[in-house]
Design an enzyme around this catalytic site. Structure first.
Site, PDB file in Angstrom:
ATOM      1  N   GLU A  80       3.721  28.956  36.532  1.00 49.87           N
ATOM      2  CA  GLU A  80       2.329  29.142  36.102  1.00 49.87           C
ATOM      3  C   GLU A  80       2.187  28.949  34.594  1.00 49.87           C
ATOM      4  O   GLU A  80       1.255  28.278  34.122  1.00 49.87           O
ATOM      5  CB  GLU A  80       1.811  30.513  36.539  1.00 49.87           C
ATOM      6  CG  GLU A  80       1.577  30.595  38.039  1.00 49.87           C
ATOM      7  CD  GLU A  80       0.923  31.882  38.512  1.00 49.87           C
ATOM      8  OE1 GLU A  80       0.533  31.938  39.690  1.00 49.87           O
ATOM      9  OE2 GLU A  80       0.805  32.844  37.712  1.00 49.87           O
TER      10      GLU A  80
ATOM     11  N   GLY B 162      -4.458  50.229  36.396  1.00 55.98           N
ATOM     12  CA  GLY B 162      -4.483  48.815  36.770  1.00 55.98           C
ATOM     13  C   GLY B 162      -3.124  48.168  36.620  1.00 55.98           C
ATOM     14  O   GLY B 162      -2.825  47.178  37.270  1.00 55.98           O
TER      15      GLY B 162
ATOM     16  N   HIS C 297     -17.205  20.087  57.235  1.00 56.77           N
ATOM     17  CA  HIS C 297     -16.911  18.808  56.585  1.00 56.77           C
ATOM     18  C   HIS C 297     -17.920  18.553  55.475  1.00 56.77           C
ATOM     19  O   HIS C 297     -19.113  18.741  55.696  1.00 56.77           O
ATOM     20  CB  HIS C 297     -16.991  17.685  57.624  1.00 56.77           C
ATOM     21  CG  HIS C 297     -16.783  16.313  57.055  1.00 56.77           C
ATOM     22  ND1 HIS C 297     -15.539  15.847  56.681  1.00 56.77           N
ATOM     23  CD2 HIS C 297     -17.665  15.317  56.783  1.00 56.77           C
ATOM     24  CE1 HIS C 297     -15.674  14.609  56.213  1.00 56.77           C
ATOM     25  NE2 HIS C 297     -16.951  14.275  56.264  1.00 56.77           N
TER      26      HIS C 297
ATOM     27  N   GLY D  17       5.073  60.248  32.905  1.00 53.15           N
ATOM     28  CA  GLY D  17       5.557  61.202  33.906  1.00 53.15           C
ATOM     29  C   GLY D  17       7.017  60.986  34.240  1.00 53.15           C
ATOM     30  O   GLY D  17       7.557  59.889  34.076  1.00 53.15           O
TER      31      GLY D  17
END
Length: 459
Positions: free
Chosen positions: A185, A42, A436, A117
């Site tokens: 942020e 992730g 709407h 790796g």
């Protein structure tokens, strides 16, 4: 060295957004895949980026709405931020998504190798004493927070976004160095949580890559929220004190706060990985690739934050899929990066797709633009948000850019993406009926105006 199993059709080095997307698509196409990850599948997005920051931002939105509840006729009392509770919410979301991705990879028969790796040749990746061979190698080693020369991130007083996500308290005051997406942020979150916040940005505007009018709307909204801004001024230095930090700016001004967040961007993780020894071309730390994400070495590809494209998880997904399909011989279409949507999830949000009016003029377009103020949009008034939708078009031609500011406006960028990528004319979009009351009507109203038949628009 002992041999790992192989050869695989594809060995992917890095299990973040780009790496695992490539692995999933390749497995769907019948390829044998090994995915190597030293930390958690992730990557940055799921564990240290998009997902955890957006959970903090949602907690921040709830805090603001609780404070402002009287304006909506709701009696509620804001008693403060429980950071343990905030982290518990964040970690629950992240863990669920992480388990989901792991299950998905296993269900496709992908071999997951845990360990660090290193490229050991054009078709070999070493993990400890094991070597995994792949007919194709995909490099997806991602990025890490950067700093400035001479600015040491100590994790205590001077922190990166990764430290900020684990902070066990709401700081009384923060200086945010960098007015890009990450800085904006975190500034938004901390202000909602009750901190005093100052953003320092060397360029003249916050979110300097966005349409200038969007940046100005954000700056105005942040000023109303009490977020201070030092724009167009360089950072000079920082000193730690018993109570926090003192930051010196190039104009001689000094600022003091409990913390300094260094949010000057992220740099590719490319050094010490064996890339250059294998002959892979690297420029300014990023791996050089062609339109199919192929490196200078045949059979070796690179995706995600490692290459000089948009540092966005969804761009990484797309690059991973592109590479898997290219290896499988499907002849995929290269990515048009202008057509990739971009969102900053602050309050207000800033979202865009396509190009800015300045870029359009630089490219020789005769530009026509229209701005629809959210003051005329009933759903935005219900949400008590201010902002605008700006559409940039070519004269008598298609829409070139969609630029938006407002609370929850990021959800509208998908329509903008379709409009831009399908090269729609304003008159074609004007024929479509928008529900709407929704914020999406702001897009529809702008298109009606550009098509010469404005509805709820003051001329």
């Amino acid at each position: 060295m002992a041999d790992g199993s192989g050869p695989y059709d594809i060995v992917v080095l890095g299990g973040g957004s780009g790496g695992y997307a490539c692995a999933l698509r390749a497995a769907e196409l019948g390829k044998t895949v090994a995915l190597i990850e030293k930390d958690k599948i992730g990557g940055t997005c799921l564990h240290r980026g998009c997902i955890p920051t957006k959970t903090l931002l949602h907690s921040a939105e709830v805090a603001d709405e609780t404070r402002e509840s009287a304006a909506f006729g709701v009696k509620a009392r804001f008693e403060g931020i429980d950071m343990d509770g905030v982290h518990a919410f964040k970690d629950k979301i992240v863990t669920r998504a992480w388990k989901g991705v792991q299950g998905l990879l296993k269900s496709k028969g992908i071999t997951i190798i845990e360990g660090e790796g290193r490229l050991a040749g054009p078709n070999r990746v070493a993990v400890g004493s094991e070597v995994y061979e792949g007919r194709n190698i995909v490099l997806a080693t991602g990025s890490a927070p950067r700093s400035l020369p001479g600015l040491d991130i100590d994790g205590e007083r001077v922190i990166s976004s990764e430290h900020a996500l684990k902070l066990d308290r709401v700081p009384t005051s923060v200086i945010v160095l960098g007015g890009g997406v990450i800085g904006v942020e975190f500034a938004s979150v901390w202000r909602s949580f009750g901190a005093e916040v100052t953003i320092v940005e060397a360029l003249p505007h916050l979110l300097p890559l966005e349409e200038e009018s969007s940046s100005k709307l954000l700056e105005r909204a942040f000023r109303r929220r009490g977020i201070k801004q030092e724009l167009g001024v360089f950072f000079e230095g920082v000193k730690s004190t018993d109570t926090g930090v003192i930051v010196t700016l190039a104009n001689g001004k000094t600022l003091d706060a409990e913390l300094l967040l260094v949010a000057v961007g992220r740099g590719a993780v490319s050094s010490g990985m064996g890339f250059e020894e294998a002959g892979i071309a690297i420029e300014r730390g990023t791996v050089t690739v062609d339109e199919f994400c192929q490196t200078s070495v045949p059979g070796v590809y690179a995706v995600g934050d490692l290459i000089p494209t948009l540092q966005l998880a969804h761009a990484g997904f797309a690059e991973g899929i592109l590479v898997a399909e290219h290896i499988a011989g499907l002849n995929p279409v290269p990515i048009d990066y202008d057509g990739v949507p971009r969102i900053t999830y602050s309050d207000p949000e800033v979202a865009s797709v396509g190009i800015t009016s300045a870029q359009a003029r630089e490219r020789g377009h005769e530009v026509v633009e229209f701005t629809y103020d959210l003051a005329g949009n009933p759903k935005s008034q219900i949400l008590q948000t201010q902002g605008a939708v700006k559409i940039v078009t070519e004269k008598d031609g298609p829409v070139l850019g969609v630029h938006m500011v407002g609370r929850r406006i990021g959800e509208l960028v998908t329509e903008g993406q379709l409009i831009y990528n399908w090269e729609a004319l304003p008159s074609e979009v004007a024929q479509l009926i928008h529900a709407h009351p929704t914020q999406s009507e702001a897009v529809g109203e702008a298109m009606l105006a550009l098509a010469g038949k404005p509805l709820h628009v003051h001329n």
